[in-house]
Design an enzyme around this catalytic site. Sequence first.
Site, PDB file in Angstrom:
ATOM      1  N   SER A  71      -1.379   3.950   0.906  1.00 33.03           N
ATOM      2  CA  SER A  71      -2.755   3.574   0.535  1.00 33.03           C
ATOM      3  C   SER A  71      -3.306   2.714   1.669  1.00 33.03           C
ATOM      4  CB  SER A  71      -2.773   2.821  -0.790  1.00 33.03           C
ATOM      5  OG  SER A  71      -2.150   1.574  -0.689  1.00 33.03           O
ATOM      6  N   HIS A  89       1.475   5.631  -5.111  1.00 28.54           N
ATOM      7  CA  HIS A  89       2.910   5.395  -4.880  1.00 28.54           C
ATOM      8  C   HIS A  89       3.800   6.084  -5.905  1.00 28.54           C
ATOM      9  CE1 HIS A  89       2.069   1.414  -2.513  1.00 28.54           C
ATOM     10  NE2 HIS A  89       1.677   2.491  -1.876  1.00 28.54           N
ATOM     11  N   GLU A 136       0.204  -1.306  -8.350  1.00 28.37           N
ATOM     12  CA  GLU A 136       1.417  -2.151  -8.406  1.00 28.37           C
ATOM     13  C   GLU A 136       1.311  -3.215  -9.486  1.00 28.37           C
ATOM     14  OE1 GLU A 136       2.092  -3.879  -4.516  1.00 28.37           O
ATOM     15  OE2 GLU A 136       1.542  -2.001  -3.537  1.00 28.37           O
ATOM     16  N   GLU A 184       8.162   2.229  -4.073  1.00 33.04           N
ATOM     17  CA  GLU A 184       8.588   0.849  -3.795  1.00 33.04           C
ATOM     18  C   GLU A 184       9.680   0.384  -4.747  1.00 33.04           C
ATOM     19  OE1 GLU A 184       5.112  -1.631  -3.464  1.00 33.04           O
ATOM     20  OE2 GLU A 184       4.495  -0.630  -1.625  1.00 33.04           O
ATOM     21  N   ASP A 243      -1.555  -5.223  -7.798  1.00 30.53           N
ATOM     22  CA  ASP A 243      -2.350  -4.686  -6.701  1.00 30.53           C
ATOM     23  C   ASP A 243      -3.137  -3.516  -7.275  1.00 30.53           C
ATOM     24  OD1 ASP A 243      -3.493  -3.649  -4.464  1.00 30.53           O
ATOM     25  OD2 ASP A 243      -1.623  -3.243  -3.376  1.00 30.53           O
ATOM     26  N   GLU A 265      -4.656  -8.245  -6.179  1.00 29.40           N
ATOM     27  CA  GLU A 265      -4.871  -7.770  -4.800  1.00 29.40           C
ATOM     28  C   GLU A 265      -5.845  -6.587  -4.819  1.00 29.40           C
ATOM     29  OE1 GLU A 265      -1.112  -6.954  -2.853  1.00 29.40           O
ATOM     30  OE2 GLU A 265      -2.047  -5.388  -1.629  1.00 29.40           O
ATOM     31  N   ASP A 291      -6.168  -7.022   0.989  1.00 26.40           N
ATOM     32  CA  ASP A 291      -5.243  -6.183   1.771  1.00 26.40           C
ATOM     33  C   ASP A 291      -6.090  -5.202   2.578  1.00 26.40           C
ATOM     34  OD1 ASP A 291      -3.426  -4.337   2.722  1.00 26.40           O
ATOM     35  OD2 ASP A 291      -2.769  -3.607   0.768  1.00 26.40           O
ATOM     36  N   LYS A 301       0.265  -7.437   6.791  1.00 21.05           N
ATOM     37  CA  LYS A 301       1.121  -6.290   7.110  1.00 21.05           C
ATOM     38  C   LYS A 301       1.065  -6.116   8.621  1.00 21.05           C
ATOM     39  CE  LYS A 301       0.207  -3.554   2.916  1.00 21.05           C
ATOM     40  NZ  LYS A 301      -0.815  -2.624   2.341  1.00 21.05           N
ATOM     41  N   HIS A 317       5.622  -5.786   2.963  1.00 24.67           N
ATOM     42  CA  HIS A 317       6.195  -4.508   3.424  1.00 24.67           C
ATOM     43  C   HIS A 317       5.118  -3.428   3.340  1.00 24.67           C
ATOM     44  CE1 HIS A 317       7.026  -3.042  -0.942  1.00 24.67           C
ATOM     45  NE2 HIS A 317       5.885  -3.666  -0.841  1.00 24.67           N
ATOM     46  N   LYS A 326       6.022  -9.888  -0.431  1.00 22.26           N
ATOM     47  CA  LYS A 326       5.937  -8.729  -1.318  1.00 22.26           C
ATOM     48  C   LYS A 326       6.806  -7.650  -0.694  1.00 22.26           C
ATOM     49  CE  LYS A 326       2.239  -5.770  -1.768  1.00 22.26           C
ATOM     50  NZ  LYS A 326       1.005  -5.142  -2.266  1.00 22.26           N
TER      51      LYS A 326
END
Length: 428
Positions: free
Chosen positions: A50, A162, A171, A212, A249, A294, A321, A346, A374, A397
């Site tokens: 993403s 994901h 998430e 994840e 997230d 997030e 993010d 990131k 990550h 994270k």
Amino acid sequence: MSLMIQIVDIHGREILDSRGNPTIEVEVTAQTETTGKKITAIESVPSGASTGKFEAVELRDGNPRYFGLGVLNVVDHINNRIRKELLGMNVLDQVKIDRRIIELDGTDNKENLGANATLGVSLACASCAAKALDMPLFRYLGGTNAKRLPRPMMNVINGGVHAANLLDFQEFMIVPVSASTFSEALRMGAEVYHYLKLLLHEDGMLTAVGDEGGFAPDLHTADEVFRYLTKAVEKAGYKPGEDIAFAMDAAASELYDEERDVYIFPGEEVIRSADEMISLYEHLIDEYPLISIEDGLNEEAWEGWQKLKQRIGDRVMLVGDDLFVTNSKRIRCGIELDAANAVLVKVNQIGTLTEAMDAIELCHRAGYQSIISHRSGETEGSFISDLAVAVNSGYIKSGAPCRGERTAKYNELLRIEEQLTLAKFEKR
Ligand SMILES: C=C(OP(=O)(O)O)C(=O)O
Ligand SMILES: [Mg+2]
């Protein structure tokens, strides 16, 4: 006279990431002038699913092998153009090295060399320098004041892009807030993770995991997820909110429909306006111990983020993010507009270590929290764990407490904890 440890070789190669896609690994070799000893260090580059629209460019070769996802062109940039430029430089001159790479690329978004090329080299130089000085990486990166371990945000339910389930938000994380050390936090998180598996299994739900390492059941709404998380926390013997808080997230840019200016939830079969998104978050904060949201809105919705900040910014962390993409220019804009209060960091979003560290410094100066993160496509590397300690970041994270590429980061923090005399978390 300053210490000279000369870069004598740089070698890139194509490896696989945790999704089975090609990515980059870089070996940097440097030679100590005084003893002639050669030191080699290896670092690798993760990859997002993403990804934010404003991230530095991750180059792919477009060849039929690996369905166009190969990175042989990127390997070529490392082994030729970047190698030639950096040979002979002092590996201790990280800022100078990164500036040279940025100049060689010559674009704002690293589209020339590829941020995957530039980051691999940049990180491997830092690792090589630390090794040459016989220092732990976190100490080399952070100096004498590197002392604080990050609190883990563990992603235990995966959705969005994901996972192939019906959950639209990406998430759902657990944050062990009562833990006083990293090792205690990790243990608490792993215990809840196992109870969550049991509860899902008892209800006949799938316990297969997403990218994840979090479970990917066919739950539909955030309420359903948080009810499961609450039960799992209690089953594990902890108090929701007091011992374990929640984070999410939303990855709202993935849900956003630009033409209609709405957020589309295919799994839930609903459509929400920005105001309705904010109202939903208000409801979730009222009902559950949710401490961090997030990407609650789209990556270009600056005014929406300002509204979000005004309405709930004093109750939760509002983490950018896709909004900030670890880019100091965008973070500065967010600070000026008072649009958030935390930054997800990131390293591959920006493409060099120096730029990532500048972004972290900027956000700390403004009183923003930093969360070192990550990517959904990861390697076995653990550079971000050392980085998190080096900059005294509040959080890390790194997915679920499961799957080798995720635990590599958490396990490295366990090792670092043993090396620090003041390894206790700071009081919240
Ligand atoms: C880790 C994330 O996912 P990805 O790497 O796919 O961007 C995220 O969005 O925070
Ligand atoms: Mg995100």
